[in-house]
Scaffold this active site. Sequence first.
Site, mmCIF file in Angstrom:
data_model
loop_
_atom_site.group_PDB
_atom_site.id
_atom_site.type_symbol
_atom_site.label_atom_id
_atom_site.label_comp_id
_atom_site.label_asym_id
_atom_site.label_seq_id
_atom_site.Cartn_x
_atom_site.Cartn_y
_atom_site.Cartn_z
ATOM 1 N N CYS A 114 0.914 -1.128 0.045
ATOM 2 C CA CYS A 114 0.052 -0.113 -0.090
ATOM 3 C C CYS A 114 0.878 1.188 -0.025
ATOM 4 C CB CYS A 114 -0.957 0.007 1.259
ATOM 5 S SG CYS A 114 -2.110 -1.371 1.047
ATOM 6 N N HIS A 259 -3.929 6.749 1.766
ATOM 7 C CA HIS A 259 -4.190 5.452 1.114
ATOM 8 C C HIS A 259 -5.591 5.024 1.526
ATOM 9 C CE1 HIS A 259 -3.943 1.207 -0.015
ATOM 10 N NE2 HIS A 259 -4.186 0.917 1.273
ATOM 11 N N ASN A 289 -10.173 -0.836 -1.770
ATOM 12 C CA ASN A 289 -8.565 -0.731 -1.654
ATOM 13 C C ASN A 289 -7.719 -1.519 -2.612
ATOM 14 O OD1 ASN A 289 -6.066 -1.027 -0.507
ATOM 15 N ND2 ASN A 289 -6.659 -1.870 1.531
#
Length: 332
Positions: A114, A259, A289
């Site tokens: 991420c 994020h 995500n």
Amino acid sequence: MKKSRILGVGHYVPERTVTNDELSQLMNTSNEWIIERTGIESRNWFTPGVDTVTNMSKKASEMALERAGVKAEEIDFIVFATISPDYFMPGNGVLLQHELGMGTIGALDVRNACSGFLYALSVADQFIKTGMYKKILVVGAEIQSSALDKSDEGRSSSVIFADGAGAAILGAVETDQPGILSTHLHAQGKYVEELYCKDPGSSREVRISQELVESGSFFLKMNGNMVFKHAVVRFMEVIQEALDTNRYDKSEIDLLVTHQANLRISQYIQKQLNLPDKKVFNNIMNKGNTTAATIPIALSEAWEQGKIKDGDLICLAAFGAGFTWASALLRW
Ligand code: UT7
């Protein structure tokens, strides 16, 4: 010395939209639970035989090049962030370089999950500052849905992760111009097994066997609660680090793009920083995500929606597997 500036951003997500109701048919979950605990209403998952990490990143890169007014042949280097390359080896940068017809320029892969895009942006920024390259294509792209255990056991991860690609063109500008002010990178390998995909690991006699497949060790595993608790602390630290380094106050941020792991995490950070809604960009509601692709997709969408203007102070921050976390502060 030079400075680097984002000249254009682009993104692409697969056409297939997966709703929470669709997931409820695969596993014991519900639209209500997913919205309440994550903020996600739908996400995009790839279609096998149609979407690849390479072709999605090609589309995102072409959009970024066009918006930047830069031709593919002007790019000097590629930094590609992904933990889900099309092949186990080599990385995805070389595949994209070939697809875009970028001759023999260097192509580097970054595997920081991420935080991958911010690590990649930081690497590209250093190459530009030293004068080694003038224009760099920085990409974050993932197909995560094929790593998910879509049974009840994997439900806490399966409902959040998604697929997509984002890209940014970084160009060299004079130091008095707007651009990247600083980047900040951190990691804590102690927590690697709280969010990881164990196989196909190399430290075993046979990398793939029926027994391994049946053990489920190819699936992404996440201790969601633990990750959440660390994320909220590290996000705040790394954002503050970026502000302190450049002597800015949190109130001077024009847009915060974090994020997108869970809307509750983003809302917590927003509250801690006391930022109004218009200064925070979230797209987890319909993108989920997408690991390394999240920040460049969000930047591209925010720019399209007119939420980023020249001269704005933009703060980017990420946290994820490793654990790794990072931030970047820039003048658009
Ligand atoms: O992107 C990389 C970094 N990743 C993150 O930052 C993710 C951070 N973590 C999270 O976003 C959240 O921890 C999750 C969304 C993954 C999970 O939400 P949570 O509120 O932390 O739930 P939990 O794991 O504490 O589970 C609470 C309950 C449990 O049931 P019991 O034991 O209380 O009966 C779970 O079994 O919710 C259950 N549960 C679900 N129920 C319906 C877990 N996943 C689901 C689900 N549907 N999908």
